[in-house]
Design a protein around this motif. Sequence first.
Motif, PDB file in Angstrom:
ATOM      1  N   ILE A  24      -7.959   9.876  -1.982  1.00 43.96           N
ATOM      2  CA  ILE A  24      -8.280  11.282  -2.250  1.00 43.96           C
ATOM      3  C   ILE A  24      -6.998  12.011  -2.608  1.00 43.96           C
ATOM      4  O   ILE A  24      -5.971  11.857  -1.930  1.00 43.96           O
ATOM      5  N   ASP A  25      -7.059  12.792  -3.658  1.00 53.84           N
ATOM      6  CA  ASP A  25      -5.937  13.640  -4.046  1.00 53.84           C
ATOM      7  C   ASP A  25      -6.079  14.950  -3.274  1.00 53.84           C
ATOM      8  O   ASP A  25      -6.967  15.754  -3.553  1.00 53.84           O
ATOM      9  N   ALA A  26      -5.207  15.183  -2.293  1.00 51.48           N
ATOM     10  CA  ALA A  26      -5.318  16.373  -1.448  1.00 51.48           C
ATOM     11  C   ALA A  26      -5.102  17.664  -2.238  1.00 51.48           C
ATOM     12  O   ALA A  26      -5.550  18.735  -1.814  1.00 51.48           O
ATOM     13  N   GLU A  27      -4.432  17.571  -3.371  1.00 55.97           N
ATOM     14  CA  GLU A  27      -4.235  18.753  -4.208  1.00 55.97           C
ATOM     15  C   GLU A  27      -5.473  19.062  -5.041  1.00 55.97           C
ATOM     16  O   GLU A  27      -5.618  20.161  -5.568  1.00 55.97           O
ATOM     17  N   ASN A  28      -6.322  18.069  -5.164  1.00 56.99           N
ATOM     18  CA  ASN A  28      -7.590  18.235  -5.889  1.00 56.99           C
ATOM     19  C   ASN A  28      -8.618  17.316  -5.221  1.00 56.99           C
ATOM     20  O   ASN A  28      -8.916  16.234  -5.725  1.00 56.99           O
ATOM     21  N   PRO A  29      -9.151  17.715  -4.047  1.00 60.79           N
ATOM     22  CA  PRO A  29      -9.994  16.830  -3.226  1.00 60.79           C
ATOM     23  C   PRO A  29     -11.234  16.280  -3.924  1.00 60.79           C
ATOM     24  O   PRO A  29     -11.831  15.317  -3.429  1.00 60.79           O
ATOM     25  N   ASP A  72       2.871  10.525   0.674  1.00 59.06           N
ATOM     26  CA  ASP A  72       3.031  11.875   1.209  1.00 59.06           C
ATOM     27  C   ASP A  72       3.580  12.827   0.148  1.00 59.06           C
ATOM     28  O   ASP A  72       3.140  13.975   0.025  1.00 59.06           O
ATOM     29  N   GLU A  73       4.541  12.326  -0.603  1.00 60.23           N
ATOM     30  CA  GLU A  73       5.156  13.159  -1.651  1.00 60.23           C
ATOM     31  C   GLU A  73       4.122  13.602  -2.684  1.00 60.23           C
ATOM     32  O   GLU A  73       4.162  14.736  -3.174  1.00 60.23           O
ATOM     33  N   LEU A  74       3.175  12.711  -2.998  1.00 63.03           N
ATOM     34  CA  LEU A  74       2.171  12.996  -4.025  1.00 63.03           C
ATOM     35  C   LEU A  74       0.869  13.533  -3.450  1.00 63.03           C
ATOM     36  O   LEU A  74      -0.097  13.727  -4.194  1.00 63.03           O
ATOM     37  N   SER A  75       0.840  13.772  -2.129  1.00 60.86           N
ATOM     38  CA  SER A  75      -0.353  14.317  -1.457  1.00 60.86           C
ATOM     39  C   SER A  75      -1.576  13.424  -1.638  1.00 60.86           C
ATOM     40  O   SER A  75      -2.676  13.889  -1.950  1.00 60.86           O
ATOM     41  N   LEU A  76      -1.378  12.130  -1.421  1.00 58.85           N
ATOM     42  CA  LEU A  76      -2.470  11.170  -1.520  1.00 58.85           C
ATOM     43  C   LEU A  76      -2.925  10.742  -0.135  1.00 58.85           C
ATOM     44  O   LEU A  76      -2.102  10.422   0.731  1.00 58.85           O
ATOM     45  N   LEU A  77      -4.230  10.731   0.078  1.00 60.99           N
ATOM     46  CA  LEU A  77      -4.816  10.264   1.331  1.00 60.99           C
ATOM     47  C   LEU A  77      -5.534   8.947   1.079  1.00 60.99           C
ATOM     48  O   LEU A  77      -6.212   8.784   0.066  1.00 60.99           O
ATOM     49  N   LEU A  78      -5.396   8.010   2.021  1.00 68.75           N
ATOM     50  CA  LEU A  78      -6.110   6.739   1.941  1.00 68.75           C
ATOM     51  C   LEU A  78      -6.988   6.609   3.185  1.00 68.75           C
ATOM     52  O   LEU A  78      -6.486   6.561   4.307  1.00 68.75           O
ATOM     53  N   ILE A  79      -8.296   6.568   2.966  1.00 67.31           N
ATOM     54  CA  ILE A  79      -9.244   6.554   4.072  1.00 67.31           C
ATOM     55  C   ILE A  79     -10.006   5.234   4.080  1.00 67.31           C
ATOM     56  O   ILE A  79     -10.746   4.935   3.143  1.00 67.31           O
ATOM     57  N   PRO A  80      -9.835   4.413   5.148  1.00 68.65           N
ATOM     58  CA  PRO A  80     -10.588   3.162   5.250  1.00 68.65           C
ATOM     59  C   PRO A  80     -11.975   3.409   5.855  1.00 68.65           C
ATOM     60  O   PRO A  80     -12.151   4.316   6.677  1.00 68.65           O
ATOM     61  N   ARG A  81     -12.922   2.600   5.469  1.00 70.11           N
ATOM     62  CA  ARG A  81     -14.275   2.718   6.007  1.00 70.11           C
ATOM     63  C   ARG A  81     -14.884   1.335   6.150  1.00 70.11           C
ATOM     64  O   ARG A  81     -14.837   0.529   5.218  1.00 70.11           O
ATOM     65  N   ILE A  82     -15.425   1.047   7.340  1.00 69.56           N
ATOM     66  CA  ILE A  82     -16.119  -0.215   7.579  1.00 69.56           C
ATOM     67  C   ILE A  82     -17.592  -0.031   7.206  1.00 69.56           C
ATOM     68  O   ILE A  82     -18.292   0.785   7.783  1.00 69.56           O
ATOM     69  N   MET A  90      -0.627  15.847 -12.330  1.00 72.11           N
ATOM     70  CA  MET A  90      -1.079  14.467 -12.504  1.00 72.11           C
ATOM     71  C   MET A  90      -2.464  14.284 -11.895  1.00 72.11           C
ATOM     72  O   MET A  90      -2.763  14.858 -10.854  1.00 72.11           O
ATOM     73  N   ASN A  91      -3.273  13.446 -12.540  1.00 70.79           N
ATOM     74  CA  ASN A  91      -4.545  13.105 -11.917  1.00 70.79           C
ATOM     75  C   ASN A  91      -4.317  11.981 -10.904  1.00 70.79           C
ATOM     76  O   ASN A  91      -3.210  11.455 -10.766  1.00 70.79           O
ATOM     77  N   ILE A  92      -5.372  11.601 -10.206  1.00 68.05           N
ATOM     78  CA  ILE A  92      -5.214  10.635  -9.111  1.00 68.05           C
ATOM     79  C   ILE A  92      -4.734   9.270  -9.613  1.00 68.05           C
ATOM     80  O   ILE A  92      -3.962   8.581  -8.938  1.00 68.05           O
TER      81      ILE A  92
END
Length: 220
Positions: free
Chosen positions: A89-94, A43-53, A1-3
Amino acid sequence: MNIYQKLIEVRKAVPYLKKEDRGGQYSYNSSSQVVAAIREKMDELSLLLIPRIIDKNVLTETVENKDQYGNIKKRTTYFTELTMEYKWIDAENPEEEFIVPFYAQGVDIAGEKGVGKALTYAEKYYLLKQFNVPTDDMDPDQFQQKVEESKPPKPITPEQLEELEKLVERFSEIRNVKKEQVYTQALGVTTEPEKIPEGLAYNLIGQLKHWIKKATKETA
Protein backbone atom coordinates in the motif's frame (compact mmCIF):
# COMPACT_ATOMS: atom_id res chain seq x y z
CA MET A 1 5.72 8.24 -8.16
CA ASN A 2 3.09 5.55 -8.39
CA ILE A 3 3.37 2.38 -6.32
CA TYR A 4 5.17 0.44 -9.07
CA GLN A 5 7.78 3.15 -9.49
CA LYS A 6 8.33 3.18 -5.73
CA LEU A 7 8.85 -0.59 -5.68
CA ILE A 8 11.48 -0.19 -8.39
CA GLU A 9 13.27 2.36 -6.19
CA VAL A 10 13.29 -0.18 -3.33
CA ARG A 11 14.83 -2.74 -5.66
CA LYS A 12 17.54 -0.28 -6.72
CA ALA A 13 18.43 0.33 -3.05
CA VAL A 14 19.41 -3.32 -2.42
CA PRO A 15 21.59 -4.56 -5.31
CA TYR A 16 23.14 -7.41 -3.30
CA LEU A 17 23.19 -9.08 0.14
CA LYS A 18 26.11 -11.05 1.50
CA LYS A 19 25.21 -14.20 3.45
CA GLU A 20 26.28 -13.26 6.96
CA ASP A 21 24.91 -16.11 9.09
CA ARG A 22 26.14 -19.69 9.28
CA GLY A 23 24.39 -22.92 10.16
CA GLY A 24 26.52 -26.06 10.07
CA GLN A 25 28.41 -26.05 6.76
CA TYR A 26 26.14 -23.49 5.12
CA SER A 27 25.90 -19.71 5.13
CA TYR A 28 22.60 -17.92 4.70
CA ASN A 29 20.73 -14.62 4.92
CA SER A 30 18.62 -14.26 8.05
CA SER A 31 15.14 -12.79 7.89
CA SER A 32 16.22 -9.82 10.04
CA GLN A 33 19.12 -9.05 7.67
CA VAL A 34 16.81 -9.02 4.64
CA VAL A 35 14.12 -6.90 6.32
CA ALA A 36 16.69 -4.43 7.69
CA ALA A 37 18.19 -3.96 4.21
CA ILE A 38 14.83 -3.11 2.65
CA ARG A 39 12.86 -1.40 5.41
CA GLU A 40 14.69 1.94 5.39
CA LYS A 41 13.84 2.53 1.72
CA MET A 42 10.24 1.41 2.34
CA ASP A 43 9.91 3.99 5.11
CA GLU A 44 11.45 6.69 2.94
CA LEU A 45 8.90 6.00 0.18
CA SER A 46 5.94 5.54 2.58
CA LEU A 47 5.31 1.95 1.52
CA LEU A 48 3.41 -0.49 3.74
CA LEU A 49 3.65 -4.27 3.37
CA ILE A 50 0.77 -6.19 4.93
CA PRO A 51 0.88 -10.02 5.14
CA ARG A 52 -2.33 -12.03 5.24
CA ILE A 53 -2.88 -15.74 5.85
CA ILE A 54 -5.62 -16.99 3.52
CA ASP A 55 -5.49 -20.69 4.39
CA LYS A 56 -3.46 -23.12 6.49
CA ASN A 57 -2.71 -26.82 6.57
CA VAL A 58 -0.90 -28.72 9.33
CA LEU A 59 0.40 -32.24 8.74
CA THR A 60 1.74 -34.40 11.56
CA GLU A 61 4.01 -37.41 11.50
CA THR A 62 4.89 -39.48 14.57
CA VAL A 63 7.92 -41.72 14.55
CA GLU A 64 8.85 -44.27 17.23
CA ASN A 65 12.49 -44.97 18.09
CA LYS A 66 14.22 -46.90 20.82
CA ASP A 67 16.78 -45.19 23.00
CA GLN A 68 19.99 -46.83 24.26
CA TYR A 69 18.08 -48.49 27.10
CA GLY A 70 15.46 -50.03 24.83
CA ASN A 71 12.73 -47.58 25.79
CA ILE A 72 10.40 -46.48 23.01
CA LYS A 73 10.40 -42.75 22.36
CA LYS A 74 7.82 -41.01 20.19
CA ARG A 75 8.60 -37.89 18.21
CA THR A 76 5.95 -35.90 16.37
CA THR A 77 6.86 -33.50 13.55
CA TYR A 78 4.45 -30.73 12.60
CA PHE A 79 4.58 -29.51 9.01
CA THR A 80 2.73 -26.21 8.60
CA GLU A 81 1.72 -24.87 5.18
CA LEU A 82 0.35 -21.37 4.69
CA THR A 83 -1.38 -19.91 1.68
CA MET A 84 -0.70 -16.19 1.90
CA GLU A 85 -0.82 -12.90 0.13
CA TYR A 86 1.30 -9.80 0.54
CA LYS A 87 -0.35 -6.44 -0.02
CA TRP A 88 1.68 -3.33 -0.80
CA ILE A 89 0.00 0.00 0.00
CA ASP A 90 1.25 3.45 -0.88
CA ALA A 91 0.58 5.45 2.31
CA GLU A 92 0.71 8.68 0.32
CA ASN A 93 -2.05 7.36 -1.90
CA PRO A 94 -3.79 4.51 0.02
CA GLU A 95 -6.02 3.64 -2.91
CA GLU A 96 -2.97 2.29 -4.73
CA GLU A 97 -2.42 -1.38 -3.87
CA PHE A 98 -0.34 -4.23 -5.23
CA ILE A 99 -1.19 -7.77 -4.09
CA VAL A 100 1.10 -10.80 -4.49
CA PRO A 101 0.01 -14.39 -3.63
CA PHE A 102 2.61 -16.45 -1.79
CA TYR A 103 3.17 -19.84 -0.16
CA ALA A 104 5.10 -20.66 3.01
CA GLN A 105 6.00 -23.70 5.09
CA GLY A 106 7.54 -24.40 8.47
CA VAL A 107 8.63 -27.57 10.28
CA ASP A 108 8.54 -27.88 14.07
CA ILE A 109 8.69 -30.66 16.66
CA ALA A 110 6.93 -28.78 19.46
CA GLY A 111 3.86 -27.80 17.47
CA GLU A 112 3.40 -24.16 18.47
CA LYS A 113 6.23 -22.70 16.34
CA GLY A 114 5.20 -23.98 12.92
CA VAL A 115 3.23 -20.86 11.97
CA GLY A 116 5.97 -18.53 13.16
CA LYS A 117 8.63 -20.40 11.21
CA ALA A 118 6.47 -20.37 8.10
CA LEU A 119 5.85 -16.62 8.39
CA THR A 120 9.56 -15.94 8.85
CA TYR A 121 10.38 -18.15 5.87
CA ALA A 122 7.79 -16.35 3.75
CA GLU A 123 8.89 -12.86 4.77
CA LYS A 124 12.53 -13.47 3.88
CA TYR A 125 12.03 -15.25 0.59
CA TYR A 126 9.20 -13.06 -0.58
CA LEU A 127 11.32 -9.91 -0.19
CA LEU A 128 14.37 -11.51 -1.80
CA LYS A 129 12.35 -12.69 -4.82
CA GLN A 130 10.13 -9.63 -5.12
CA PHE A 131 13.16 -7.35 -5.42
CA ASN A 132 15.41 -9.81 -7.29
CA VAL A 133 18.12 -9.49 -4.63
CA PRO A 134 21.17 -11.67 -5.45
CA THR A 135 22.85 -13.33 -2.45
CA ASP A 136 26.27 -14.91 -2.14
CA ASP A 137 29.20 -15.46 0.23
CA MET A 138 31.22 -12.81 -1.58
CA ASP A 139 32.15 -9.44 -0.18
CA PRO A 140 29.93 -6.73 -1.80
CA ASP A 141 32.92 -5.20 -3.62
CA GLN A 142 33.92 -8.61 -5.01
CA PHE A 143 30.36 -9.22 -6.13
CA GLN A 144 30.16 -5.86 -7.89
CA GLN A 145 33.46 -6.57 -9.66
CA LYS A 146 32.10 -9.94 -10.79
CA VAL A 147 28.96 -8.26 -12.12
CA GLU A 148 30.97 -5.66 -14.02
CA GLU A 149 33.23 -8.34 -15.53
CA SER A 150 30.22 -10.31 -16.73
CA LYS A 151 28.74 -7.34 -18.58
CA PRO A 152 29.36 -7.16 -22.34
CA PRO A 153 31.85 -4.41 -23.26
CA LYS A 154 30.43 -1.07 -24.30
CA PRO A 155 30.67 -0.43 -28.06
CA ILE A 156 32.93 2.27 -29.44
CA THR A 157 31.41 5.76 -29.24
CA PRO A 158 30.75 7.78 -32.42
CA GLU A 159 33.37 10.31 -31.30
CA GLN A 160 35.99 7.59 -30.77
CA LEU A 161 35.14 5.99 -34.12
CA GLU A 162 35.65 9.28 -35.96
CA GLU A 163 38.93 10.05 -34.18
CA LEU A 164 40.25 6.50 -34.64
CA GLU A 165 39.57 6.47 -38.38
CA LYS A 166 41.31 9.84 -38.83
CA LEU A 167 44.37 8.66 -36.90
CA VAL A 168 44.53 5.38 -38.86
CA GLU A 169 44.36 7.29 -42.13
CA ARG A 170 47.08 9.68 -40.97
CA PHE A 171 49.33 6.82 -39.81
CA SER A 172 48.80 4.93 -43.10
CA GLU A 173 49.99 8.03 -45.01
CA ILE A 174 53.08 8.43 -42.83
CA ARG A 175 54.07 4.77 -43.09
CA ASN A 176 52.82 4.40 -46.67
CA VAL A 177 50.71 1.33 -45.89
CA LYS A 178 47.07 0.51 -46.40
CA LYS A 179 44.61 1.39 -43.65
CA GLU A 180 43.61 -2.28 -43.38
CA GLN A 181 47.22 -3.11 -42.53
CA VAL A 182 47.25 -0.51 -39.78
CA TYR A 183 44.22 -2.16 -38.18
CA THR A 184 45.28 -5.77 -38.56
CA GLN A 185 49.09 -5.66 -38.44
CA ALA A 186 50.00 -2.58 -36.46
CA LEU A 187 47.06 -2.56 -34.05
CA GLY A 188 46.14 -6.24 -34.18
CA VAL A 189 42.37 -5.61 -34.35
CA THR A 190 39.51 -6.03 -36.79
CA THR A 191 39.26 -3.94 -39.95
CA GLU A 192 35.69 -3.09 -38.85
CA PRO A 193 36.36 -0.36 -36.28
CA GLU A 194 32.66 -0.03 -35.34
CA LYS A 195 33.02 -3.44 -33.63
CA ILE A 196 35.91 -2.34 -31.40
CA PRO A 197 34.92 -1.97 -27.69
CA GLU A 198 35.05 1.44 -26.08
CA GLY A 199 37.88 0.59 -23.69
CA LEU A 200 40.08 -0.87 -26.42
CA ALA A 201 39.34 2.09 -28.71
CA TYR A 202 40.60 4.45 -26.00
CA ASN A 203 43.90 2.55 -25.83
CA LEU A 204 44.28 2.37 -29.62
CA ILE A 205 43.72 6.11 -30.00
CA GLY A 206 46.43 6.82 -27.44
CA GLN A 207 48.78 4.38 -29.12
CA LEU A 208 48.26 5.93 -32.57
CA LYS A 209 48.80 9.44 -31.23
CA HIS A 210 52.10 8.33 -29.71
CA TRP A 211 53.25 6.65 -32.93
CA ILE A 212 52.28 9.60 -35.12
CA LYS A 213 54.04 12.05 -32.82
CA LYS A 214 57.17 9.91 -32.85
CA ALA A 215 57.05 9.31 -36.62
CA THR A 216 56.58 12.99 -37.52
CA LYS A 217 59.55 13.94 -35.40
CA GLU A 218 61.68 11.31 -37.12
CA THR A 219 60.72 12.52 -40.59
CA ALA A 220 61.00 16.22 -39.76
